[in-house]
Design a protein around this motif. Structure first.
Motif, mmCIF file in Angstrom:
data_model
loop_
_atom_site.group_PDB
_atom_site.id
_atom_site.type_symbol
_atom_site.label_atom_id
_atom_site.label_comp_id
_atom_site.label_asym_id
_atom_site.label_seq_id
_atom_site.Cartn_x
_atom_site.Cartn_y
_atom_site.Cartn_z
ATOM 1 N N SER A 129 0.694 -1.153 -0.177
ATOM 2 C CA SER A 129 0.187 -0.212 0.089
ATOM 3 C C SER A 129 0.571 1.573 -0.085
ATOM 4 C CB SER A 129 -1.164 0.291 1.247
ATOM 5 O OG SER A 129 -0.100 0.213 2.156
ATOM 6 N N THR A 130 2.224 1.383 0.557
ATOM 7 C CA THR A 130 3.227 2.081 -0.013
ATOM 8 C C THR A 130 4.412 1.706 -0.247
ATOM 9 O OG1 THR A 130 4.720 1.481 2.181
ATOM 10 C CG2 THR A 130 2.447 3.141 2.408
ATOM 11 N N PRO A 131 5.389 3.055 -0.828
ATOM 12 C CA PRO A 131 6.228 2.879 -1.535
ATOM 13 C C PRO A 131 7.456 1.281 -1.176
ATOM 14 C CG PRO A 131 6.253 5.447 -1.797
ATOM 15 C CD PRO A 131 4.698 4.126 -1.187
ATOM 16 N N ALA A 132 7.599 0.552 -2.287
ATOM 17 C CA ALA A 132 8.176 -0.335 -1.341
ATOM 18 C C ALA A 132 8.841 -1.460 -2.979
ATOM 19 C CB ALA A 132 7.244 -1.516 -0.712
ATOM 20 N N VAL A 133 9.931 -2.383 -2.128
ATOM 21 C CA VAL A 133 10.069 -3.040 -3.670
ATOM 22 C C VAL A 133 10.351 -4.039 -2.882
ATOM 23 C CG1 VAL A 133 11.602 -0.852 -4.587
ATOM 24 C CG2 VAL A 133 12.553 -2.286 -3.017
ATOM 25 N N ARG A 134 10.456 -5.378 -4.163
ATOM 26 C CA ARG A 134 10.910 -6.586 -3.696
ATOM 27 C C ARG A 134 12.470 -7.483 -4.253
ATOM 28 N NH1 ARG A 134 7.901 -10.111 -2.246
ATOM 29 N NH2 ARG A 134 5.727 -10.114 -1.271
ATOM 30 N N MET A 135 12.664 -7.600 -3.569
ATOM 31 C CA MET A 135 14.345 -7.983 -4.067
ATOM 32 C C MET A 135 14.362 -9.516 -4.309
ATOM 33 S SD MET A 135 18.063 -7.781 -2.349
ATOM 34 C CE MET A 135 18.986 -6.173 -3.477
ATOM 35 N N PHE A 136 15.170 -10.151 -5.689
ATOM 36 C CA PHE A 136 15.090 -11.788 -5.393
ATOM 37 C C PHE A 136 16.151 -12.144 -5.410
ATOM 38 C CE2 PHE A 136 15.922 -16.287 -7.775
ATOM 39 C CZ PHE A 136 15.316 -16.078 -6.871
ATOM 40 N N VAL A 137 17.521 -11.858 -4.900
ATOM 41 C CA VAL A 137 18.972 -12.836 -5.098
ATOM 42 C C VAL A 137 18.945 -14.017 -5.925
ATOM 43 C CG1 VAL A 137 20.732 -13.048 -4.082
ATOM 44 C CG2 VAL A 137 19.381 -11.699 -3.165
ATOM 45 N N LYS A 138 18.960 -14.152 -7.110
ATOM 46 C CA LYS A 138 19.347 -15.064 -8.613
ATOM 47 C C LYS A 138 20.747 -15.783 -8.100
ATOM 48 C CE LYS A 138 19.412 -12.657 -12.451
ATOM 49 N NZ LYS A 138 19.966 -12.268 -13.524
ATOM 50 N N SER A 139 21.722 -15.067 -7.854
ATOM 51 C CA SER A 139 23.158 -16.060 -7.228
ATOM 52 C C SER A 139 23.709 -15.504 -6.643
ATOM 53 C CB SER A 139 23.121 -16.498 -9.133
ATOM 54 O OG SER A 139 24.683 -17.900 -9.146
ATOM 55 N N ALA A 140 25.142 -15.602 -6.584
ATOM 56 C CA ALA A 140 25.954 -15.394 -5.958
ATOM 57 C C ALA A 140 27.566 -15.820 -5.671
ATOM 58 C CB ALA A 140 25.833 -14.431 -4.394
ATOM 59 N N TYR A 141 28.236 -15.320 -6.241
ATOM 60 C CA TYR A 141 29.871 -16.881 -6.443
ATOM 61 C C TYR A 141 30.482 -15.625 -6.626
ATOM 62 C CZ TYR A 141 28.411 -16.020 -10.849
ATOM 63 O OH TYR A 141 28.148 -15.691 -12.605
ATOM 64 N N LEU A 142 31.806 -16.451 -6.052
ATOM 65 C CA LEU A 142 33.202 -15.722 -5.886
ATOM 66 C C LEU A 142 33.414 -15.267 -7.289
ATOM 67 C CD1 LEU A 142 35.050 -17.989 -3.664
ATOM 68 C CD2 LEU A 142 34.259 -15.765 -3.571
#
Length: 193
Positions: A131-144
């Motif tokens: 109902s208020t400004p917001a975001v969704r983050m999806f961390v797809k991958s992470a590696y060295l």
């Protein structure tokens, strides 16, 4: 509790409580008077790699949502730092990375000597259900991996991009373009007869 099933690998039980979805507050200005919510979720690519029958044994198998991957102990070790890095990212710079974004950090690991470059790849979208400004983050991958950004890669302060995507900032007023004055045609000379 995370959504990921535990993994028994080489006599050790690996759990994924550190990768449970989390709600964060993102301050968009220095005073902290403008804050948005951010929902963060993680993908299994943060602790797995592509399964290869030549390289991996059957006990490497990790299936999540019908995707077969290979459990990777080093990626798992790195993933333990993701909750802390989500906070650090709020003060950092992110880069455009092929339809998503990337953030690079330096981390230290018990299994490798010296600081390591760790890249986090994620999507960031407006939370249309909020109902208020917001975001969704999806961390797809992470590696060295060191940050590999093109020389002209677009970059943002994380909070600037999050605020823009959440539509938390008032829209900029478009200034009307100045109209060009038409030049008058030169008046013809009238000859006296």
């Amino acid at each position: 509790m995370s959504n990921f099933p535990n993994k028994q690998f080489e006599g050790v039980l690996y759990t994924f409580g550190h990768l449970q979805p989390v709600q964060m507050k993102v301050p968009l200005n220095a005073l902290g008077s403008l804050v948005i919510d951010m929902h963060v979720a993680f993908g299994c690519h943060c602790f797995t790699e592509a399964f290869d029958n030549v390289v991996h044994r059957p006990d490497h198998r990790y299936t999540y949502q019908n995707e077969l991957r290979a459990f990777d102990r080093l990626r798992y070790e790195c993933s333990l730092q993701l909750p802390r890095l989500m906070q650090a990212m709020l003060q950092g710079t992110i880069y455009n990375a092929d339809e998503s974004y990337t953030y690079a950090a330096h981390i230290t690991l018990e299994s490798i000597e010296g600081p390591q470059s760790y890249s986090i790849f994620f999507n960031l979208k407006k939370d249309k259900q909020a109902s208020t400004p917001a975001v969704r983050m999806f961390v797809k991958s992470a590696y060295l991996k060191p940050l590999v950004a093109k020389p002209n890669a677009q970059n943002w302060r994380f909070v600037s991009l999050a605020g823009q995507i959440a539509e938390a900032f008032p829209p900029r007023e478009k200034k009307p373009k100045p109209t060009k004055k038409k030049k008058k045609a030169p008046q013809g000379l009238v000859s006296a007869s």
